[in-house]
Design a protein around this motif. Structure first.
Motif, short mmCIF file in Angstrom:
data_model
loop_
_atom_site.label_atom_id
_atom_site.label_comp_id
_atom_site.label_asym_id
_atom_site.label_seq_id
_atom_site.Cartn_x
_atom_site.Cartn_y
_atom_site.Cartn_z
N ILE A 256 0.85 -1.21 0.00
CA ILE A 256 0.00 0.00 0.00
C ILE A 256 0.88 1.26 0.00
O ILE A 256 0.58 2.23 -0.70
N ASP A 257 1.98 1.21 0.75
CA ASP A 257 2.89 2.37 0.74
C ASP A 257 3.42 2.62 -0.66
O ASP A 257 3.48 3.76 -1.13
N GLU A 258 3.79 1.53 -1.34
CA GLU A 258 4.29 1.67 -2.72
C GLU A 258 3.20 2.27 -3.62
O GLU A 258 3.45 3.17 -4.42
N LEU A 259 1.97 1.78 -3.44
CA LEU A 259 0.86 2.30 -4.25
C LEU A 259 0.65 3.80 -3.99
O LEU A 259 0.55 4.59 -4.94
N VAL A 263 0.25 6.69 -6.63
CA VAL A 263 -1.13 7.16 -6.87
C VAL A 263 -1.64 7.78 -5.57
O VAL A 263 -1.90 7.07 -4.60
N PRO A 264 -1.79 9.10 -5.51
CA PRO A 264 -2.23 9.74 -4.27
C PRO A 264 -3.63 9.27 -3.90
O PRO A 264 -4.46 9.01 -4.77
N PRO A 265 -3.91 9.17 -2.58
CA PRO A 265 -5.19 8.62 -2.14
C PRO A 265 -6.40 9.34 -2.72
O PRO A 265 -7.41 8.71 -3.03
N LYS A 266 -6.31 10.65 -2.91
CA LYS A 266 -7.50 11.36 -3.41
C LYS A 266 -7.80 11.02 -4.87
O LYS A 266 -8.87 11.33 -5.37
N GLN A 267 -6.86 10.36 -5.53
CA GLN A 267 -7.10 9.97 -6.93
C GLN A 267 -7.52 8.50 -7.06
O GLN A 267 -7.64 7.98 -8.16
N ILE A 268 -7.73 7.84 -5.92
CA ILE A 268 -8.20 6.44 -5.96
C ILE A 268 -9.72 6.44 -5.81
O ILE A 268 -10.25 6.94 -4.82
N SER A 269 -10.40 5.91 -6.81
CA SER A 269 -11.87 5.94 -6.78
C SER A 269 -12.45 5.04 -5.70
O SER A 269 -13.43 5.38 -5.07
N PHE A 270 -11.89 3.87 -5.54
CA PHE A 270 -12.30 3.01 -4.44
C PHE A 270 -11.31 1.87 -4.27
O PHE A 270 -10.46 1.62 -5.13
N VAL A 271 -11.47 1.19 -3.14
CA VAL A 271 -10.65 0.03 -2.82
C VAL A 271 -11.61 -1.08 -2.39
O VAL A 271 -12.57 -0.82 -1.67
N LEU A 322 -5.32 -3.32 6.59
CA LEU A 322 -5.39 -2.57 5.32
C LEU A 322 -6.29 -1.35 5.45
O LEU A 322 -5.95 -0.25 5.00
N ALA A 323 -7.46 -1.55 6.08
CA ALA A 323 -8.40 -0.43 6.22
C ALA A 323 -7.76 0.71 7.01
O ALA A 323 -7.88 1.88 6.66
N ASP A 324 -7.01 0.36 8.09
CA ASP A 324 -6.35 1.40 8.90
C ASP A 324 -5.31 2.16 8.09
O ASP A 324 -5.20 3.37 8.17
N ARG A 325 -4.55 1.40 7.28
CA ARG A 325 -3.51 2.06 6.49
C ARG A 325 -4.14 3.06 5.51
O ARG A 325 -3.63 4.17 5.33
N LYS A 328 -5.42 6.16 7.30
CA LYS A 328 -4.36 7.10 7.70
C LYS A 328 -3.75 7.82 6.49
O LYS A 328 -2.85 8.65 6.63
N ALA A 329 -4.21 7.47 5.29
CA ALA A 329 -3.56 8.03 4.09
C ALA A 329 -3.91 9.49 3.87
O ALA A 329 -3.28 10.17 3.07
N GLY A 330 -4.94 9.98 4.54
CA GLY A 330 -5.22 11.41 4.46
C GLY A 330 -6.37 11.79 3.55
O GLY A 330 -6.70 12.95 3.44
N ALA A 331 -6.97 10.85 2.89
CA ALA A 331 -8.16 11.14 2.08
C ALA A 331 -9.10 9.96 2.24
O ALA A 331 -8.66 8.82 2.30
#
Ligand code: SF4
Length: 366
Positions: A256-259, A263-271, A322-325, A328-331
């Protein structure tokens, strides 16, 4: 083309079709092509007689045929037992040239393992238009990555171009192309007008090396996601199946850190996340085809839905990690669990799942 084929079969009625012409034009010269009567197509899709691994052999036999049943259907994983995401599947192909040891197709397509593509795929556009016309005001997320990887053979079929053309002009339909490849050349040449999502299934390197044969390495999938994002596509990521091997939590965090570096979190549509789950039939088939894969031999129990699932405390711990990480990503990234009951959803996210129509709309438009 990155995947090898041993043989191609073309149904007579599809011989002059645009799809057959494209594929035959792109094939390596030494791949034998056989034309079969429409009534014999079924035989061509069956396991090759005498092959030591009939399912694996089927993946290297391409059959170009006409689909005789509807293309569009609700996601087969949807059930009143599970918190559902409102996904619709469009079946334009069947089977996949990659060979993940845990893949459910090993059981689902055991009797017809040849890789099939449907020459009349454009008929699916009429089904989609009827769906949209009958439900004005609703937005549907439609994916082609259920019985096949959406992009695995795109370099020879170019079906993604037709799909993107169609979806780019439809207000209330979103296309999801789901893949473990980095076959994005066709995508980069198109303008999706915000209506196409490309999603990657991601696994740590240890799972990729042990279980995801012929798939692109995780770092190549992430780089491809960055490239399509820059070309105007939305992107999403599936962590499914999550596998609870020793060291898994650390490896998933590193992944997830590599991702998130790329790809910044605000540009991820969903997980999405889903634990490893196998019916007894699939578990038997997978272990016999991949006897050396430790990822298939974790602590699992037979659950009430008839599938072996990772022991619940291990599974919940991985989901929460995974959900916690991501939290904490900020978005805030919309997230859902695949094929899990509402109680598991609540325990991971601290809230009950929203209704399928609402989550479906949220995931479709972001
Ligand atoms: S990429 Fe997907 S469809 Fe293809 S073998 Fe792996 S799990 Fe199955």
């Amino acid at each position: 083309m990155k995947f090898d084929l041993d043989a191609v079969f073309v149904e007579h009625g599809c011989a002059g079709s645009a799809l057959a012409t494209r594929i035959l034009g792109a094939l390596a010269r030494d791949v034998p092509v056989t034309h079969v009567a429409d009534s014999d197509t079924r035989e061509a899709t069956r396991p090759a007689p005498g092959a030591p691994d009939p399912f694996g052999a089927g993946k290297r036999r391409l059959v170009i045929a006409r689909r005789k049943t509807p293309f569009l259907a609700p996601c087969p994983a949807g059930s009143s037992e599970f918190a559902c995401c409102g996904y619709l599947v469009l079946t334009l192909a069947s089977n996949c040239p990659m060979d993940c040891s845990y893949c459910f197709l090993q059981e689902f397509l055991a009797d017809n393992p040849s890789f099939q593509v449907y020459a009349n795929f454009a008929d699916s556009f009429d089904e989609l238009d009827r769906l949209a016309a009958n439900a004005r005001g609703r937005i549907f997320r439609v994916g082609t990555g259920d019985l096949a990887d959406s992009l695995a053979f795109d370099s020879i079929t170019s079906i993604s171009r037709d799909l993107i053309d169609f979806f780019a002009s439809r207000e209330n339909l979103t296309l999801e192309l789901k893949t473990k490849t980095d076959e994005i050349e066709n995508l980069l040449a198109m303008d999706p007008r915000g209506r196409v999502l490309v999603s990657w299934t991601l696994s740590p390197d240890a799972v990729y090396r042990s279980s995801e044969h012929l798939a692109a390495p995780p770092s190549a999938r992430i780089a491809a996601a960055r490239a399509v994002l820059d070309a105007g596509y939305r992107v999403a990521f599936h962590f499914d199946p999550l596998i609870a091997y020793p060291g898994a939590e650390r490896d998933y965090i590193l992944l997830i850190d590599e991702l998130l570096d790329v790809v910044p979190p605000k540009q991820i549509s969903f997980v999405s996340m889903g634990g490893l789950r196998m019916t007894p039939g699939l578990r038997g088939a997978a272990r016999s085809r991949f006897p050396g894969d430790p990822m298939l031999c974790g602590e699992d129990v037979l659950a009430s839905d008839g599938r072996f699932r990772t022991f619940t405390p291990l599974r919940l711990s991985l989901y929460r990690t995974l959900a916690d990480r991501f939290r904490k990503a900020g978005a805030e990234i919309p997230s859902y669990l695949c094929m899990e009951p509402a109680s598991v959803h609540e325990s991971v996210f601290g809230a009950p799942p929203v209704r399928p129509a609402i989550i479906g709309k949220r995931l479709a438009r972001g």
